[in-house]
Design an enzyme around this catalytic site. Structure first.
Site, PDB file in Angstrom:
ATOM      1  N   ARG A 156       0.841  -1.204   0.000  1.00  0.00           N
ATOM      2  CA  ARG A 156       0.000   0.000   0.000  1.00  0.00           C
ATOM      3  C   ARG A 156       0.873   1.250   0.000  1.00  0.00           C
ATOM      4  O   ARG A 156       0.516   2.265  -0.600  1.00  0.00           O
ATOM      5  CB  ARG A 156      -0.913  -0.009   1.223  1.00  0.00           C
ATOM      6  CG  ARG A 156      -1.931  -1.150   1.189  1.00  0.00           C
ATOM      7  CD  ARG A 156      -2.912  -1.044   2.349  1.00  0.00           C
ATOM      8  NE  ARG A 156      -3.803  -2.186   2.336  1.00  0.00           N
ATOM      9  CZ  ARG A 156      -3.910  -3.077   3.331  1.00  0.00           C
ATOM     10  NH1 ARG A 156      -3.219  -2.933   4.445  1.00  0.00           N
ATOM     11  NH2 ARG A 156      -4.742  -4.092   3.222  1.00  0.00           N
ATOM     12  N   PHE A 207     -11.227  -4.773  -6.222  1.00  0.00           N
ATOM     13  CA  PHE A 207     -11.285  -5.612  -5.015  1.00  0.00           C
ATOM     14  C   PHE A 207     -10.787  -4.795  -3.815  1.00  0.00           C
ATOM     15  O   PHE A 207      -9.817  -5.166  -3.148  1.00  0.00           O
ATOM     16  CB  PHE A 207     -10.441  -6.889  -5.167  1.00  0.00           C
ATOM     17  CG  PHE A 207     -10.676  -7.670  -6.439  1.00  0.00           C
ATOM     18  CD1 PHE A 207     -11.725  -8.578  -6.523  1.00  0.00           C
ATOM     19  CD2 PHE A 207      -9.860  -7.498  -7.552  1.00  0.00           C
ATOM     20  CE1 PHE A 207     -11.939  -9.315  -7.693  1.00  0.00           C
ATOM     21  CE2 PHE A 207     -10.067  -8.223  -8.724  1.00  0.00           C
ATOM     22  CZ  PHE A 207     -11.108  -9.134  -8.790  1.00  0.00           C
ATOM     23  N   ASP A 210      -6.280  -6.672  -6.682  1.00  0.00           N
ATOM     24  CA  ASP A 210      -5.954  -7.473  -5.492  1.00  0.00           C
ATOM     25  C   ASP A 210      -7.094  -8.448  -5.212  1.00  0.00           C
ATOM     26  O   ASP A 210      -7.827  -8.316  -4.232  1.00  0.00           O
ATOM     27  CB  ASP A 210      -5.718  -6.538  -4.293  1.00  0.00           C
ATOM     28  CG  ASP A 210      -5.283  -7.299  -3.049  1.00  0.00           C
ATOM     29  OD1 ASP A 210      -4.774  -8.427  -3.185  1.00  0.00           O
ATOM     30  OD2 ASP A 210      -5.458  -6.763  -1.934  1.00  0.00           O
ATOM     31  N   CYS A 252      -2.892 -14.059  -4.287  1.00  0.00           N
ATOM     32  CA  CYS A 252      -2.624 -14.604  -2.942  1.00  0.00           C
ATOM     33  C   CYS A 252      -2.887 -16.106  -2.909  1.00  0.00           C
ATOM     34  O   CYS A 252      -3.079 -16.690  -1.847  1.00  0.00           O
ATOM     35  CB  CYS A 252      -3.438 -13.877  -1.879  1.00  0.00           C
ATOM     36  SG  CYS A 252      -5.208 -13.997  -2.111  1.00  0.00           S
TER      37      CYS A 252
HETATM   38  N1  SAH Z   1      -7.322  -4.870  -1.518  1.00  0.00           N
HETATM   39  C1  SAH Z   1      -7.900  -5.193  -0.229  1.00  0.00           C
HETATM   40  C2  SAH Z   1      -8.087  -6.677  -0.014  1.00  0.00           C
HETATM   41  C3  SAH Z   1      -8.914  -7.359  -1.076  1.00  0.00           C
HETATM   42  S1  SAH Z   1      -9.621  -8.846  -0.549  1.00  0.00           S
HETATM   43  C4  SAH Z   1      -7.042  -4.595   0.858  1.00  0.00           C
HETATM   44  O1  SAH Z   1      -5.984  -4.015   0.587  1.00  0.00           O
HETATM   45  O2  SAH Z   1      -7.415  -4.698   2.038  1.00  0.00           O
HETATM   46  C5  SAH Z   1     -10.643  -9.290  -1.872  1.00  0.00           C
HETATM   47  C6  SAH Z   1     -11.926  -8.507  -1.977  1.00  0.00           C
HETATM   48  O3  SAH Z   1     -12.517  -8.878  -3.208  1.00  0.00           O
HETATM   49  C7  SAH Z   1     -12.989  -8.754  -0.927  1.00  0.00           C
HETATM   50  O4  SAH Z   1     -13.340  -7.535  -0.328  1.00  0.00           O
HETATM   51  C8  SAH Z   1     -14.201  -9.333  -1.693  1.00  0.00           C
HETATM   52  O5  SAH Z   1     -15.441  -8.802  -1.234  1.00  0.00           O
HETATM   53  C9  SAH Z   1     -13.931  -8.860  -3.076  1.00  0.00           C
HETATM   54  N2  SAH Z   1     -14.436  -9.678  -4.180  1.00  0.00           N
HETATM   55  C10 SAH Z   1     -14.361 -11.025  -4.342  1.00  0.00           C
HETATM   56  N3  SAH Z   1     -14.795 -11.385  -5.562  1.00  0.00           N
HETATM   57  C11 SAH Z   1     -15.139 -10.249  -6.195  1.00  0.00           C
HETATM   58  C12 SAH Z   1     -15.626  -9.956  -7.503  1.00  0.00           C
HETATM   59  N4  SAH Z   1     -15.829 -10.928  -8.405  1.00  0.00           N
HETATM   60  N5  SAH Z   1     -15.865  -8.670  -7.827  1.00  0.00           N
HETATM   61  C13 SAH Z   1     -15.640  -7.695  -6.924  1.00  0.00           C
HETATM   62  N6  SAH Z   1     -15.160  -7.903  -5.694  1.00  0.00           N
HETATM   63  C14 SAH Z   1     -14.915  -9.162  -5.330  1.00  0.00           C
END
Ligand code: SAH
Length: 395
Positions: free
Chosen positions: A211, A227, A299, A339
């Site tokens: 970040r 995401f 992510d 991940c």
């Molecule tokens: N970037 C964030 C962590 C992401 S975790 C950070 O820095 O904290 C992954 C996220 O993707 C979750 O919040 C989940 O709700 C979302 N997610 C999962 N599948 C998805 C999709 N198909 N479209 C949009 N969001 C999605």
């Protein structure tokens, strides 16, 4: 005391200090050990290899606690090894304005199945294996003794517990129940963490350093954060002077938390667009409308929960990376992650290179990114390296 004798030749990985014994490597189990009980692991000739925890339901039948014959697995052992893991974090992050970090990272800290995250003065623990579960009370007591935590909250609701035939369990383990939302400081920025319902133990601590990189590159840029969850990258992008940020997540709760986190850091919502959508669809929509961005963060959640999902996961990664390449202006930056432990850094790089090729862009890698240093990887345990990322500049 039960014992597990291995088939001839199957001691090799243990001699390299890899802490797992698979069911197929075992010749004979003596003493009918129960869930999580400590067993002696022996080679085919009966020589001592390790002490480990027996997991009758799991393909990973034994996880090693100790390579030393003289060790006794009990309260003192956990006090000592949890203490060492906590001690090893001191000095790592002290100079930064951070009060949320992983104190114990399971196998990579010599404590298979034990995760401990600190959020200000709350500890959140996960017991992910039969062995960790067996020593739950001793581990909780040791953590109280070793830290100044006011409460310990259990989040043993991770999927992997099912492979061990362990039920989900969440709730206060020591001290009072923590507040519904805990405010943490991460690199000088504040975030609300919901340790009751939040993902993993509440916050993606592993992305802390990455970040910062986005923050350092954000100035004046139009950014797309895919995401976004509770806004880890989004908040950093705005703190770094982004001209605008579009952030997407499928979860409305996550977006609401992201909005609160922006306000908590006195960041203006004027140039922020929070969209509840499926990223795969949203990216196609942006492409069809010919939208362009200067920096895109991808992510996604774990696309490959197990090795059998790797091919399918690779298609998912390729799809979103290909679309992202098409949405970048010339000179734009892609910050892309996986991940999935089963997709290693070299495979991930190949997938992203394939996506660039198909998108018709030329690109170069600026940085290779990994999980933060409070999520170390045991040298004998490459499986511990699960988060990998690339910062890519397109021409
Ligand atoms: N970037 C964030 C962590 C992401 S975790 C950070 O820095 O904290 C992954 C996220 O993707 C979750 O919040 C989940 O709700 C979302 N997610 C999962 N599948 C998805 C999709 N198909 N479209 C949009 N969001 C999605």
């Amino acid at each position: 005391m039960g014992s597990v004798r291995l088939l001839p030749g199957r001691e090799k990985s243990l001699l390299r200090r890899h802490p797992w014994v698979f069911a197929g490597a075992i010749d004979q189990v003596k003493g009918s050990p129960t869930d999580g009980e400590t067993v002696e692991v022996l080679d085919s000739r009966g020589n001592f290899l390790a002490w480990g925890a027996y997991s009758p339901a799991s393909q990973i039948r034994v996880r090693v606690w100790s390579w030393l014959r003289e060790d006794q697995i009990g309260a003192d052992f956990f006090l000592q090894h949890l203490g060492a893991a906590i001690q090893a974090r001191q000095g790592l992050l002290m100079e930064r304005e951070t009060n949320a970090l992983r104190l114990v990272h399971a196998e990579s800290d010599g404590l298979p199945g034990v995760i401990v995250d600190r959020y200000a003065d709350t500890l959140v623990v996960q017991f992910l294996s039969s062995g960790a579960e067996r020593w739950r009370e001793e581990i909780a007591d040791a953590l109280l003794q070793l830290t100044d935590a006011r409460c310990i909250y259990e989040r043993s609701d991770a999927e992997v517990r099912r492979l061990e035939n362990l039920p989900e369990r969440c709730g206060p383990l020591r001290g009072d129940a923590p507040p519904r939302q805990i405010t943490i400081l991460e690199n000088g920025l504040r975030f609300l963490v919901d340790v009751y319902q939040g993902h993993k133990t509440g916050h993606y601590l592993d992305q802390r350093n990455n970040r910062r990189i986005v923050r350092a590159m954000a100035q004046g840029r139009h950014i797309l954060d895919c995401f976004c969850y509770s806004g880890g990258f989004l908040v950093n992008a705005l703190a770094g002077g982004a001209a605008s940020v579009t952030a997407i997540d499928a979860s409305q709760d996550a977006l609401e938390l992201a909005r609160q986190n922006l306000l908590l850091n006195q960041l203006s919502l004027a140039n922020v667009d929070l969209q509840q959508a499926d990223v795969f669809q949203a990216l196609r929509g942006f492409r069809d409308r010919a939208l362009r961005f200067d920096l895109i963060v991808l992510d996604p959640p774990k696309f490959a929960p197990t090795a059998s999902h790797i091919a399918q996961a690779a298609r998912g990664y390729k799809d979103i990376n290909l679309l992202a390449f098409k949405l970048l202006r010339p000179g734009g930056i892609l910050v892309t992650f996986s991940c999935s432990a089963g997709v290693d850094a070299s495979l991930f790089q190949k997938i992203v290179a394939g996506a660039a090729l198909d998108a018709g862009v030329e690109a170069q890698i600026l940085y290779w990114l990994f999980q933060a240093e409070d999520h170390p990887v045991g040298l004998a345990f490459p499986e511990g390296a699960y988060l990998k990322g690339l910062v890519i500049r397109v021409k």
